[in-house]
Write a protein that holds these residues in place. Sequence first.
Motif, PDB file in Angstrom:
ATOM      1  N   LYS A 194     -52.524  25.107 -18.573  1.00  0.00           N
ATOM      2  CA  LYS A 194     -52.952  24.988 -19.979  1.00  0.00           C
ATOM      3  C   LYS A 194     -54.338  24.355 -20.117  1.00  0.00           C
ATOM      4  O   LYS A 194     -54.608  23.595 -21.051  1.00  0.00           O
ATOM      5  N   LEU A 215     -55.361  28.213 -16.325  1.00  0.00           N
ATOM      6  CA  LEU A 215     -54.589  28.615 -17.512  1.00  0.00           C
ATOM      7  C   LEU A 215     -53.096  28.336 -17.330  1.00  0.00           C
ATOM      8  O   LEU A 215     -52.385  28.081 -18.307  1.00  0.00           O
ATOM      9  N   TYR A 275     -58.356  25.141 -20.679  1.00  0.00           N
ATOM     10  CA  TYR A 275     -59.132  26.229 -21.268  1.00  0.00           C
ATOM     11  C   TYR A 275     -60.621  25.901 -21.277  1.00  0.00           C
ATOM     12  O   TYR A 275     -61.030  24.778 -21.042  1.00  0.00           O
ATOM     13  N   GLY A 297     -46.944  32.347 -15.324  1.00  0.00           N
ATOM     14  CA  GLY A 297     -47.363  31.741 -16.582  1.00  0.00           C
ATOM     15  C   GLY A 297     -47.042  32.577 -17.807  1.00  0.00           C
ATOM     16  O   GLY A 297     -47.442  32.233 -18.912  1.00  0.00           O
TER      17      GLY A 297
END
Length: 274
Positions: A60, A57, A62, A114
């Motif tokens: 980025k 994550l 998923y 993050g």
Amino acid sequence: MGIMETLSYGFMQRALLAGSLIGVLCAVLGCFLVLRRLSLIGDGLAHVTFGSVALALFFKLYSAAAILVSLPVVMLCSLGILRLSERAKLTGDTAIGIVSSLGIAVGVLLASLGGGFNVDLFSYLFGNILAISREEVILAITLCGVVLVLVTFFYHDLMAITFNEELARVAGVRTKGISAMLVLLTALTVVLAMKVVGIMLISALLILPSSSALQLAKGFRAALLLSAALAVTGVIVGIFVSVALNLPTGATIVLLNFAIFALVYSGKRLLARD
């Protein structure tokens, strides 16, 4: 909403199929792990999975991509646990604790970098089987097939190291290789199960159905079959109950499996008194 109407929805079909397959994997591998006193490896690898999901994550990635990132990381850590136990002369629970704490620390650090714990990370922590994607179902079917074929092919070797590793080694079984295969299969299953019950509850799905079955079954093969049946029952009933009552699906599945274990244990205690 009736059962047939509920089954007409694609998300329910995907949830029931993937959940049943992963339940079978957890139940079968759980029997070997419980008897080898390695049941907590599921909890340790779940913490590593948290770290690997946070890593995915962070970049980025998923859904199925996050699973593909987690698989090699968790598999390597499972071998690390085995190597620590063998080379560093540590007990199994100590090695699991070391790798587990490292995984959770890395996960928290990456989540902080993050931007904190977002919705995606929480869905992996506590499970979101009703949102499982078509790609994740295909991945679950593929890996489930691989795991079950390997367990079937190496069944006798796995059983030998489960009941008496020293005797198995004397008999010519490659115990180190078989043990490595067992922890690798467990790592695969833990990563797949995170969308069913969530990272925080994975160990329950590995332990509860197998513990219930081992209380009831007369032989080991019967225990494997019964454990798989109990796990699938818990998953399917848990999904329907959670949808009907608007409850968290992963937690409902685990609580149903615990209820089954409690009934089995109580029943055996009552029969033993008579």
